[in-house]
Scaffold this motif. Structure first.
Motif, PDB file in Angstrom:
ATOM      1  N   SER A 139       0.806  -1.216   0.000  1.00 47.13           N
ATOM      2  CA  SER A 139       0.000   0.000   0.000  1.00 47.13           C
ATOM      3  C   SER A 139       0.839   1.267   0.000  1.00 47.13           C
ATOM      4  O   SER A 139       0.328   2.340  -0.238  1.00 47.13           O
ATOM      5  N   GLY A 140       2.135   1.146   0.319  1.00 45.36           N
ATOM      6  CA  GLY A 140       2.958   2.333   0.468  1.00 45.36           C
ATOM      7  C   GLY A 140       2.868   2.918   1.866  1.00 45.36           C
ATOM      8  O   GLY A 140       3.574   3.853   2.209  1.00 45.36           O
ATOM      9  N   ASN A 141       1.994   2.359   2.682  1.00 43.03           N
ATOM     10  CA  ASN A 141       1.800   2.847   4.049  1.00 43.03           C
ATOM     11  C   ASN A 141       2.723   2.094   4.996  1.00 43.03           C
ATOM     12  O   ASN A 141       2.644   0.879   5.138  1.00 43.03           O
ATOM     13  N   ILE A 142       3.613   2.854   5.664  1.00 45.92           N
ATOM     14  CA  ILE A 142       4.634   2.201   6.498  1.00 45.92           C
ATOM     15  C   ILE A 142       3.998   1.364   7.595  1.00 45.92           C
ATOM     16  O   ILE A 142       4.410   0.249   7.867  1.00 45.92           O
ATOM     17  N   ARG A 143       2.931   1.859   8.154  1.00 49.27           N
ATOM     18  CA  ARG A 143       2.353   1.128   9.287  1.00 49.27           C
ATOM     19  C   ARG A 143       1.668  -0.153   8.833  1.00 49.27           C
ATOM     20  O   ARG A 143       1.618  -1.133   9.572  1.00 49.27           O
TER      21      ARG A 143
ATOM     22  N   ALA B 155       4.439  -2.489   8.613  1.00 51.97           N
ATOM     23  CA  ALA B 155       4.806  -2.923   9.961  1.00 51.97           C
ATOM     24  C   ALA B 155       3.823  -3.969  10.464  1.00 51.97           C
ATOM     25  O   ALA B 155       4.219  -4.965  11.075  1.00 51.97           O
TER      26      ALA B 155
ATOM     27  N   VAL C 235       7.042  -2.236  19.721  1.00 50.15           N
ATOM     28  CA  VAL C 235       6.165  -2.732  18.655  1.00 50.15           C
ATOM     29  C   VAL C 235       4.908  -1.890  18.591  1.00 50.15           C
ATOM     30  O   VAL C 235       4.491  -1.429  17.513  1.00 50.15           O
TER      31      VAL C 235
ATOM     32  N   PHE D  20       5.552   1.522  17.291  1.00 47.84           N
ATOM     33  CA  PHE D  20       5.853   1.448  15.857  1.00 47.84           C
ATOM     34  C   PHE D  20       4.566   1.344  15.056  1.00 47.84           C
ATOM     35  O   PHE D  20       4.413   1.958  14.014  1.00 47.84           O
ATOM     36  N   LEU D  21       3.620   0.547  15.589  1.00 52.95           N
ATOM     37  CA  LEU D  21       2.393   0.308  14.825  1.00 52.95           C
ATOM     38  C   LEU D  21       1.425   1.480  14.894  1.00 52.95           C
ATOM     39  O   LEU D  21       0.755   1.785  13.922  1.00 52.95           O
TER      40      LEU D  21
ATOM     41  N   ARG E 299       2.072   7.945  14.230  1.00 51.83           N
ATOM     42  CA  ARG E 299       2.156   8.424  12.864  1.00 51.83           C
ATOM     43  C   ARG E 299       3.400   9.275  12.645  1.00 51.83           C
ATOM     44  O   ARG E 299       3.847   9.415  11.517  1.00 51.83           O
TER      45      ARG E 299
ATOM     46  N   ILE F  40       7.060  10.135  12.288  1.00 50.38           N
ATOM     47  CA  ILE F  40       8.158   9.268  11.861  1.00 50.38           C
ATOM     48  C   ILE F  40       9.270   9.221  12.894  1.00 50.38           C
ATOM     49  O   ILE F  40       9.930   8.196  13.072  1.00 50.38           O
TER      50      ILE F  40
ATOM     51  N   VAL G  49       3.712   9.646   8.507  1.00 46.14           N
ATOM     52  CA  VAL G  49       4.023   8.564   7.559  1.00 46.14           C
ATOM     53  C   VAL G  49       2.832   8.238   6.667  1.00 46.14           C
ATOM     54  O   VAL G  49       2.997   7.720   5.578  1.00 46.14           O
ATOM     55  N   ASP G  50       1.622   8.509   7.101  1.00 43.11           N
ATOM     56  CA  ASP G  50       0.470   8.194   6.259  1.00 43.11           C
ATOM     57  C   ASP G  50       0.444   9.039   5.001  1.00 43.11           C
ATOM     58  O   ASP G  50      -0.196   8.698   4.014  1.00 43.11           O
TER      59      ASP G  50
ATOM     60  N   VAL H  78       3.272   9.796   3.443  1.00 39.75           N
ATOM     61  CA  VAL H  78       4.461   9.421   2.659  1.00 39.75           C
ATOM     62  C   VAL H  78       4.214   8.016   2.122  1.00 39.75           C
ATOM     63  O   VAL H  78       4.759   7.044   2.625  1.00 39.75           O
ATOM     64  N   ASN H  79       3.352   7.921   1.116  1.00 38.09           N
ATOM     65  CA  ASN H  79       2.967   6.575   0.666  1.00 38.09           C
ATOM     66  C   ASN H  79       2.981   6.466  -0.862  1.00 38.09           C
ATOM     67  O   ASN H  79       2.164   5.790  -1.461  1.00 38.09           O
TER      68      ASN H  79
ATOM     69  N   LEU I 213       5.214   5.034  -2.667  1.00 37.09           N
ATOM     70  CA  LEU I 213       5.800   3.782  -3.139  1.00 37.09           C
ATOM     71  C   LEU I 213       4.803   2.655  -3.069  1.00 37.09           C
ATOM     72  O   LEU I 213       4.873   1.777  -2.235  1.00 37.09           O
TER      73      LEU I 213
END
Lengths: 652, 104
Positions: A623-627, A630, B23, B26-27, B30, B32, B96-97, B99-100, B102
């Motif tokens: 999705s391109g979403n880092i979380r 994760a 963890v 990390f999850l 938002r 970075i 980070v939401d 920066v997507n 990719l």
């Protein structure tokens, strides 16, 4: 037998020369001038002939058979085959025929093909053919012979389809190639049997191993099988029943090709191969009988078709098949030298007939239908004269070449069975009839064709009719005709007093002495064959000169029988219905529509589509979403941990 | 009097707690930089269990591993912070939401 006693003849040069010519013309000829191409083609084929003559000049001083090792080829445990050359009386005759007649036809082709845009390509192919044919006749083992055998098939294919833009020529080439392939299949299996049982394909070793074997009189065995399979190969290459169908179609090629490949040399390769294998055949009487029957039937059958053909080259094609039948008849009754004798004289007169026919076609601007010729003898007297000699020769009128060789065959056949002789004599009558029919229809009576232009026509351009009269061919075409006419006149005299037979005796063994009683029989039979030849001549004269309205009446009264002969007994149609159509239908419906499209194509396409669908679903993971990544990592880690705990509890 | 010491399980519980914090952070976070710090937390949680086991089993290998982890963490911090700065310069956000790019 010690090979060291022999001087080195460098036989390898003979086939290499035309190969060099083929390569030079093939690669460089396109840019070269016609004169340059001519010089290369004639030099290399002429040099091969000259070298063959040198070999012949030194022949009597050799201890035979002469072996020449050229290069290693295949060397594995239990089997070896080399590039090696083998020369004895039989290969010398073939060598001289191939290079001599081949050279003459090269010369003739210069005139015949001069206006063709692919002049260089023609000579490249023609030289290539010479290379393979010489490889065939000089080979020291069956495998090298097979290379030549396939190579002449290739050259034949290329030359039949020389005018490949014409659909009929392209299909005729394919037909020749495919029908030959059936025969080659038999030849190959024979070679495999030889390897399996004798461990060699070398002539010396195979024949050395075969000689002590008993004659397979009571029951057919290994040698009979090999013999019959070799004959299958010969049937394909030499156009015998049931594989003769390609030769009439092969007339689509340029006429010099018909003369060289489909009359004088390549089609006789089968006769040469059977004669070369005479040791095997002599110990397999059943195979010999098969050869004789096939030869006799083919001779008769093809001759009857020849009666009703109207295309000048088709008549000659069926005549060639018929004459090849004679040669196989000779081999089949064990008279191999008579077969080779006829092979040689046939090369002269049939080569001449084809070249003459080419000259006629040239004269009338590409027309091949004899019904549109007639009265040509005043227009093209030299062609007429040489054609007359060739016709007399093939009809068996003494003292021309064909008389001697055909009579030799008939006499040998009579000694084995009068039935062969009877059919042979009837065939001789038919031969004489259709050949004089050809002569009368072409050269006598009134000219029935359209006027042709005086010079600039092409020999194959069927639409080249213009103004002017049929005209004689240039000298470059006439001189080979004259030389071949001379050979057809006197070539038979080498058979005088069994000279030719005695010459070949070291190869085939000596003939038994003939007592005087049978000598008178021989003379009587000779008289009969001369009589039927003259009768055929007279009948043709009656029907096609005196009363030209009669043939049509006879044809009408015969009705369906005549139609059957005109349509060549519907053999092509029969083969098409029995073999070709089921094969094409099976390939189209089952192999193409079912197997290829529904199984193979479908499997490939489904695999591709499946991969596409699966990845289309799976790509949403990225999705391109880092979380979300994760989350996947944690889920994966969770799975691994769960798995480890599960394995740990299980191990306890 | 027996020497007082902290039992191994305490260290491991603390280590697990630190790792779980990492963890979860990390999850759910938002920002970075917070995510980055969560990674450090996870690494140090693991480090703690390494040294605890090393002390318990009197084996040095665990402590050697810790050095390796610390070196990698330092290198990662250098590269990671550089990436964060680069991302901030181009996208002007640390969320980070957003920066997507990719993705397919």
């Amino acid at each position: 037998m010690n090979p060291n006693l022999n001087p080195n003849l460098n036989l390898w040069v003979i086939p290499i020369l035309p190969l060099a010519g083929a390569a030079i013309n093939g690669f460089l000829g396109k840019k070269a001038s016609r004169a340059g191409v001519t010089a290369v083609a004639l030099f290399f084929s002429g040099a091969a002939f000259a070298w063959a003559l040198l070999v012949a000049a030194r022949f009597s001083s050799l201890s035979l058979p002469y072996h020449e090792f050229f290069a290693h080829w295949i060397r594995i445990t239990g089997f070896s085959a080399d590039f090696a050359f083998y020369l004895d009386q039989l290969s010398l005759v073939m060598l001289l025929v191939v290079t001599g007649v081949g050279f003459l036809i090269h010369v003739y082709s210069v005139g015949y093909m001069w206006d063709d845009p692919s002049y260089y390509r023609f000579f490249s192919y023609l030289n290539l053919f010479m290379f393979f044919m010489l490889t065939l006749v000089l080979a020291g083992n069956y495998l090298q012979m097979f290379i030549g055998w396939e190579g002449v098939g290739l050259a034949s294919y290329l030359l039949i389809g020389f005018w490949f833009t014409k659909d009929s020529a392209a299909s005729a080439g394919k037909k020749a190639f495919i029908v030959n392939r059936i025969g080659d299949f038999g030849f190959l299996i024979a070679l495999f049997l030889l390897i399996k049982h004798f461990g060699s394909l070398n002539f010396d070793q195979v024949f050395g191993a075969v000689v002590p074997l008993p004659v397979e009189t009571a029951d057919a065995g290994l040698l009979t099988a090999i013999g019959i399979l070799l004959m299958v190969g010969a049937c394909g290459k030499s156009a015998q029943i049931p594989l003769y169908v390609w030769l009439p179609d092969a007339m689509e090629g340029p006429t010099p090709v018909s003369a060289l490949i489909h009359a004088a040399t390549m089609v006789t390769a089968g006769v040469y191969m059977v004669s070369r294998s005479h040791v095997i055949f002599e110990r397999a009487p059943f195979a010999l009988t098969v050869v004789a029957i096939i030869g006799t039937l083919t001779a008769f059958f093809a001759a009857t078709i020849g009666i009703a053909q109207t295309d000048i080259k088709k008549v000659l094609a069926y005549s060639t098949i018929s004459q090849l039948g004679y040669m196989f008849m000779a081999c089949g009754v064990g008279a191999f030298s008579a077969g080779i004798f006829h092979l040689m004289t046939h090369a002269f007169f049939k080569g001449l007939l084809f070249l003459g026919a080419g000259s006629v076609i040239h004269a009338v601007g590409g027309e091949q239908d004899m019904r549109k010729m007639g009265g040509l003898k005043s227009f093209i007297p030299v062609t007429f004269g040489t054609m007359l000699i060739a016709t007399l020769a093939i009809a068996g009128v003494p003292p021309l070449a064909g008389f001697w060789s055909k009579d030799e065959i008939l006499w040998k056949a009579y000694q084995v069975s009068p039935v062969y002789w009877g059919i042979g004599v009837v065939t001789a009558f038919i031969t004489s009839f259709y050949m004089f029919r050809l002569l009368f229809m072409t050269f006598f009576g009134d000219y029935r064709g359209a006027k042709v232009d005086a010079h600039g026509h092409s020999s194959h351009g069927h639409d080249a009719h213009g103004r002017g009269e049929p005209h004689e061919s240039p000298m470059v075409m006439l001189v080979p005709l004259m030389i071949l006419a001379l050979l057809s006149l006197v070539g038979g005299f080498v058979g005088w007093g069994n000279h030719f037979e005695n010459f070949l005796a070291p190869v085939f063994g000596t003939a038994e002495a003939v007592d005087s009683a049978s000598h008178s029989t021989e003379l009587l039979l000779m008289g009969v064959s001369v009589a039927v030849a003259l009768f055929g001549w007279w009948l043709a004269y009656l029907l096609y000169c005196k009363r030209p309205e009669l043939p049509q009446k006879i044809a009408d009264s015969l009705g369906s029988l005549y139609q059957t002969v005109v349509h060549k007994y519907y053999i092509d149609e029969l083969y098409a219905a029995v073999f070709v159509k089921p094969l094409i239908d099976g390939s189209m419906r089952i192999l193409w529509q079912d197997v290829d499209r529904k199984i193979i194509d479908a499997a490939v396409n489904d695999a591709g589509d499946g991969a596409k669908h699966v990845s289309d679903e799976v790509r949403h993971m990225q999705s391109g979403n880092i979380r979300s990544y994760a989350g996947w990592i944690s889920a994966g880690a969770g799975v691994v941990i769960a798995l480890m705990i599960w394995m740990w509890t299980k191990a306890r | 009097m027996v020497p007082s010491y902290v039992p191994l399980s305490y260290y491991l519980l603390l280590s697990g707690f630190l790792f779980a914090c990492g963890v979860v952070g990390f999850l759910i976070k938002r920002n970075i930089i917070t995510i980055f710090m969560s990674i450090e937390l996870m690494l140090n949680g693991v480090n703690l269990s390494f040294v605890a086991f090393a002390a318990h089993w009197h084996a040095l290998a665990g402590q050697v591993f810790v050095f390796f982890v610390m070196v990698v963490a330092a290198a990662e911090a250098a590269v990671g912070l550089a990436i964060i700065i680069a991302v901030y310069r181009t996208r002007e956000t640390l969320n980070v939401d957003q920066v997507n790019l990719l993705k397919l």
